[in-house]
Design a protein around this motif. Sequence first.
Motif, PDB file in Angstrom:
ATOM      1  N   GLU A 191       2.101  -6.202  -2.429  1.00 47.41           N
ATOM      2  CA  GLU A 191       2.423  -5.008  -3.188  1.00 47.41           C
ATOM      3  C   GLU A 191       1.239  -4.653  -4.067  1.00 47.41           C
ATOM      4  O   GLU A 191       0.561  -5.511  -4.606  1.00 47.41           O
ATOM      5  N   GLY A 192       1.014  -3.355  -4.224  1.00 47.01           N
ATOM      6  CA  GLY A 192      -0.088  -2.907  -5.059  1.00 47.01           C
ATOM      7  C   GLY A 192      -1.260  -2.396  -4.249  1.00 47.01           C
ATOM      8  O   GLY A 192      -2.151  -1.758  -4.780  1.00 47.01           O
ATOM      9  N   TRP A 193      -1.257  -2.697  -2.954  1.00 46.21           N
ATOM     10  CA  TRP A 193      -2.305  -2.145  -2.103  1.00 46.21           C
ATOM     11  C   TRP A 193      -1.887  -0.724  -1.766  1.00 46.21           C
ATOM     12  O   TRP A 193      -1.329  -0.435  -0.725  1.00 46.21           O
ATOM     13  N   ASP A 194      -2.166   0.168  -2.686  1.00 48.23           N
ATOM     14  CA  ASP A 194      -1.556   1.489  -2.704  1.00 48.23           C
ATOM     15  C   ASP A 194      -2.443   2.520  -2.022  1.00 48.23           C
ATOM     16  O   ASP A 194      -2.872   3.488  -2.628  1.00 48.23           O
ATOM     17  N   VAL A 195      -2.785   2.300  -0.745  1.00 54.61           N
ATOM     18  CA  VAL A 195      -3.694   3.197  -0.049  1.00 54.61           C
ATOM     19  C   VAL A 195      -2.922   4.253   0.727  1.00 54.61           C
ATOM     20  O   VAL A 195      -1.768   4.059   1.099  1.00 54.61           O
ATOM     21  N   THR A 196      -3.590   5.374   0.986  1.00 59.07           N
ATOM     22  CA  THR A 196      -2.954   6.480   1.711  1.00 59.07           C
ATOM     23  C   THR A 196      -3.628   6.757   3.045  1.00 59.07           C
ATOM     24  O   THR A 196      -3.201   7.659   3.758  1.00 59.07           O
ATOM     25  N   ASP A 236       0.301  13.233   9.890  1.00 58.61           N
ATOM     26  CA  ASP A 236       1.580  12.767   9.340  1.00 58.61           C
ATOM     27  C   ASP A 236       2.094  11.488   9.990  1.00 58.61           C
ATOM     28  O   ASP A 236       3.177  11.030   9.650  1.00 58.61           O
ATOM     29  N   ARG A 237       1.333  10.893  10.907  1.00 56.85           N
ATOM     30  CA  ARG A 237       1.863   9.775  11.697  1.00 56.85           C
ATOM     31  C   ARG A 237       1.087   8.488  11.449  1.00 56.85           C
ATOM     32  O   ARG A 237      -0.126   8.491  11.311  1.00 56.85           O
ATOM     33  N   LEU A 238       1.823   7.363  11.408  1.00 57.71           N
ATOM     34  CA  LEU A 238       1.240   6.021  11.369  1.00 57.71           C
ATOM     35  C   LEU A 238       1.443   5.387  12.745  1.00 57.71           C
ATOM     36  O   LEU A 238       2.562   5.318  13.239  1.00 57.71           O
ATOM     37  N   ASN A 239       0.355   4.911  13.355  1.00 55.08           N
ATOM     38  CA  ASN A 239       0.405   4.379  14.713  1.00 55.08           C
ATOM     39  C   ASN A 239       0.411   2.855  14.723  1.00 55.08           C
ATOM     40  O   ASN A 239      -0.437   2.232  14.082  1.00 55.08           O
ATOM     41  N   GLY A 245      10.786  13.465   4.622  1.00 57.06           N
ATOM     42  CA  GLY A 245       9.384  13.857   4.699  1.00 57.06           C
ATOM     43  C   GLY A 245       8.507  13.368   3.565  1.00 57.06           C
ATOM     44  O   GLY A 245       7.453  13.942   3.312  1.00 57.06           O
ATOM     45  N   PHE A 246       8.901  12.289   2.885  1.00 57.72           N
ATOM     46  CA  PHE A 246       8.110  11.787   1.762  1.00 57.72           C
ATOM     47  C   PHE A 246       7.049  10.770   2.194  1.00 57.72           C
ATOM     48  O   PHE A 246       6.193  10.398   1.391  1.00 57.72           O
ATOM     49  N   VAL A 247       7.141  10.275   3.415  1.00 58.67           N
ATOM     50  CA  VAL A 247       6.187   9.275   3.910  1.00 58.67           C
ATOM     51  C   VAL A 247       5.784   9.651   5.338  1.00 58.67           C
ATOM     52  O   VAL A 247       6.352  10.555   5.937  1.00 58.67           O
ATOM     53  N   LYS A 248       4.808   8.938   5.863  1.00 55.13           N
ATOM     54  CA  LYS A 248       4.389   9.166   7.242  1.00 55.13           C
ATOM     55  C   LYS A 248       5.512   8.786   8.209  1.00 55.13           C
ATOM     56  O   LYS A 248       6.386   7.987   7.878  1.00 55.13           O
ATOM     57  N   GLU A 249       5.421   9.337   9.404  1.00 53.59           N
ATOM     58  CA  GLU A 249       6.328   8.957  10.490  1.00 53.59           C
ATOM     59  C   GLU A 249       5.674   7.824  11.272  1.00 53.59           C
ATOM     60  O   GLU A 249       4.621   8.013  11.886  1.00 53.59           O
ATOM     61  N   LEU A 293       2.460   3.796   4.863  1.00 51.66           N
ATOM     62  CA  LEU A 293       3.344   4.953   4.912  1.00 51.66           C
ATOM     63  C   LEU A 293       2.980   6.075   3.946  1.00 51.66           C
ATOM     64  O   LEU A 293       3.465   7.186   4.080  1.00 51.66           O
ATOM     65  N   ARG A 294       2.160   5.794   2.952  1.00 56.22           N
ATOM     66  CA  ARG A 294       1.860   6.827   1.965  1.00 56.22           C
ATOM     67  C   ARG A 294       1.044   7.955   2.589  1.00 56.22           C
ATOM     68  O   ARG A 294       0.121   7.727   3.358  1.00 56.22           O
ATOM     69  N   LEU A 295       1.379   9.179   2.206  1.00 56.41           N
ATOM     70  CA  LEU A 295       0.722  10.361   2.751  1.00 56.41           C
ATOM     71  C   LEU A 295      -0.517  10.711   1.928  1.00 56.41           C
ATOM     72  O   LEU A 295      -0.453  10.734   0.696  1.00 56.41           O
TER      73      LEU A 295
END
Length: 895
Positions: free
Chosen positions: A387-392, A431-434, A258-262, A417-419
């Motif tokens: 890497e580094g595009w650290d968006v949620t 909680d979901r990535l489509n 549960g640390f990232v999106k599904e 995947l970041r929540l």
Amino acid sequence: MNRHVNAIAGRLSLRHPQRRSLEILDRITEIAPPGKGGDVAAMLEAIRSEFPSVTDFEREFPSLCFALATGVGKTRLMGAFISYLHLAHGINNFFVLAPNLTIYNKLKADFSDRNHPKYVFRGIAEFAIDAPVIITGDNYDQHDPRSGTLFGGVRINIFNISKINSEVRGGKSPRIKRLSEYIGESYFDYLAGLPDLVMLMDESHRYRASAGIRAINELKPILGLELTATPFVETARGALPFKNVIVDYPLGQAMKDGFVKEPAVVTRKNFNPAGMSGEEIERLKLEDGVRLHESVKVELETYARESDNPIVKPFLLVIARDTTHAGQLSELIKSDKFFEGRYRDKVIQVDSSKSGAEEEEMIAKLLKVEHTDEPTEIVIHVNMLKEGWDVTNLYTIVPLRAANARILIEQSIGRGLRLPYGKRTGVMAVDRLNIVAHDKFQEIIAEANKPDSAIHLQTVVLDMDALGQKTTTVVSQSQLATKLGLTPAHATSSTTVAGQDQTPVFTKPEEQKLAQITYEVIRKLENQPQTLPTVEYLKKPEIQAAIVKAVEEQHQPAQLELEGVGEQPDIAAVVAKTVELVTQQTIDIPRILVVPKGEVKSGFKPFSLDLSALKYPAVSDELWIQHLRTNHLEVVSLGRGGFEEARLENYVVSGLVDFDDVSYDEHADLLYDLATQTVDHFKGYLTEDDTRKVLRCYQRDIARFIHAQMQAHYWVDVAGYEVKVSKGFTELKQSAYTYSVQEPPANYRVEPADKSNMAKYLFGGFEKCLYPVQKFDSDSERKLAVILERETSKWFKPAKGQFQLYYQNGADHQEYQPDFVGETSDTIYMLEPKKRTELSDPIVVAKKEAAVKWCANASDHAASYGGKPWRYVLIPHDEIAENMTIEGLAERFGC
């Protein structure tokens, strides 16, 4: 050193894979202490004997890779590593390497800005007093680092790899390798001569080329700590895995924990591409992606308003084939033919038309899409996700580039995947990535279901009848707020406010302003229950006089009034009218605190464990490596030659004292009694050596198993409890719902057509409800609303957090939100309809017990000023009919 691990893990709130990585670093420093001029081969052998996955450092110095999935928190782990090495081993010099300008700038902010939300040392007391000095590629050559005037204490060097690579244009050495007038040598040589330099490599798969390896080796660090989510190098022969991976926490495990999106792959119901051209399929996917994006945007706002969290603005990512294709897509989205031109100013294009510094600058601009005040909702890119595009806030991906399923999975989802809230919410849309992939749906599912797949995807099938209906977030603020002319904060393009067709009571701007000031003064009086135990006390002349005085002090009259022009408002009359509104549109809900009196003692009673379900098999040495990959890394400390407790019981005790409610000093006797029971249980079917291995391998699981049983034997010794009322009444909190704009609020008196899907209906038309619209979970609730409209003077469904009422569920205390509150001429009712089959459910019983106590305390408070008593009524749903009365229901089902 374990005390340092525990302290740092607690202060930085490390997740279990981060904590496990820190524990392993602690162990490494025991079996292979780092130091200048150490025997690298001997250190490798020592580490390999306990961690068989490490077969080669792949550098000229000891270097270990911690492979953690994207979104788990590699930067925070770097902060934990530095904190540990300094506090436990006195190491002061660190070199943090970034692979590109975007990550370089992000790391500088994360390590140096104490006000930054992701500051990596927040909670480390030693660094709060004496913060590490951050030396960067921008300031390293400005002073003598040995003088102590600039670089003192802990020194963290943060550099982009391009600053130290020996191969640069024109054959010149990079500036870092040139002679410095301050130190008589280059800064590079100064670093290489330090006795305690530790190298931390972010995204370490980027430093496997010959130039990068050579530059890093020349710095001669005593230890390298590598972090990456992809511990392999792509070559013409395929992916070559790293040989120095000591922790492997893959994406699939991060999803499971549960640390990232599904991630979910999306298609249309009954989709058949036969007869459709590639362009038609592409257009359909893009349009469906936008429809899904609009739906998600509403769901995110509704959740944020319901839970009192910041609103998240999602965006959609389109993966184009090439720069020409990206330009065509951009033109399409900007045209009037695409969703009536709604996205003309909300799309940006990112492609390879730029290079070098311009490219890095272009990527850095993408970070702005996370800001709610930034308009971009669609990003088109061509293989530019770095890497580094650290968006949620990436929630929908539309891949339009030809690629096989595995590449689509691995390359498409990593950036999304970041929540946004740092943890799962339990709300699927949040909680979901489509991933919209109509034409590759089955192929992607088959790939994800392969045994060696890193992830297993959910599936989402779009129902176009439902998705075609535009949804919005409707904010249902109290009737009182609407009558006073108040509006919800942070309204967006997706926000609708219920009841805005009502005319405010005060139509003149200056009077409306005065009324709102009056309401703010009344809200502050909530915290004075002795003076104001109920809203009815607002009508007292002395209290109204005090409110008038406070309003006069805060009121800033308009300029025309200051010049003697215009009608002067009657402040006393406005205050009196506002007070009347507040009393009419409020049910007194006190804020009740139950606090212990005198000294509080607590602990756990001795008991016999039920260990019948604890049957771990013997752990063989040959299983260590596979266990490292598959079981949360618990096995990594079990190799031969590892640290061993003097007593087997200590494994159990040390696991139990990690829980916040367990004190070693107070519970030592009980802990060793439970530990002895556990050890004896395992010895009953295992040898002593196998028992030791099981205790070490499953230490945390065993501790959790025992701790759960301890909760039933918890005791508290309190002289007594006293009830404190901190507020005599509380402001009614706003609610938020998602609903279809094509369907106006339904008449609450009319039974809906689809009673099995009550959540989709928004009901209105109330006269006595304190809110303009409400949603019901069942038709029984709708019928109860009909009764409340007839039987009460005012009623409402409480929003989350209105009561601050909690019930016990195991070791946790969770909030209880009653379904209805209604006030009659002589009683205030808290009403809860429930399915008859659920009435004996332990959670329903716990909620009832907590509510009954709350009502008793609220009734005692009401009795102190002659107010109305409270009563809790738990009603079987099949007993609710429109011909019932509140009094009759309370007589039969009141508690």
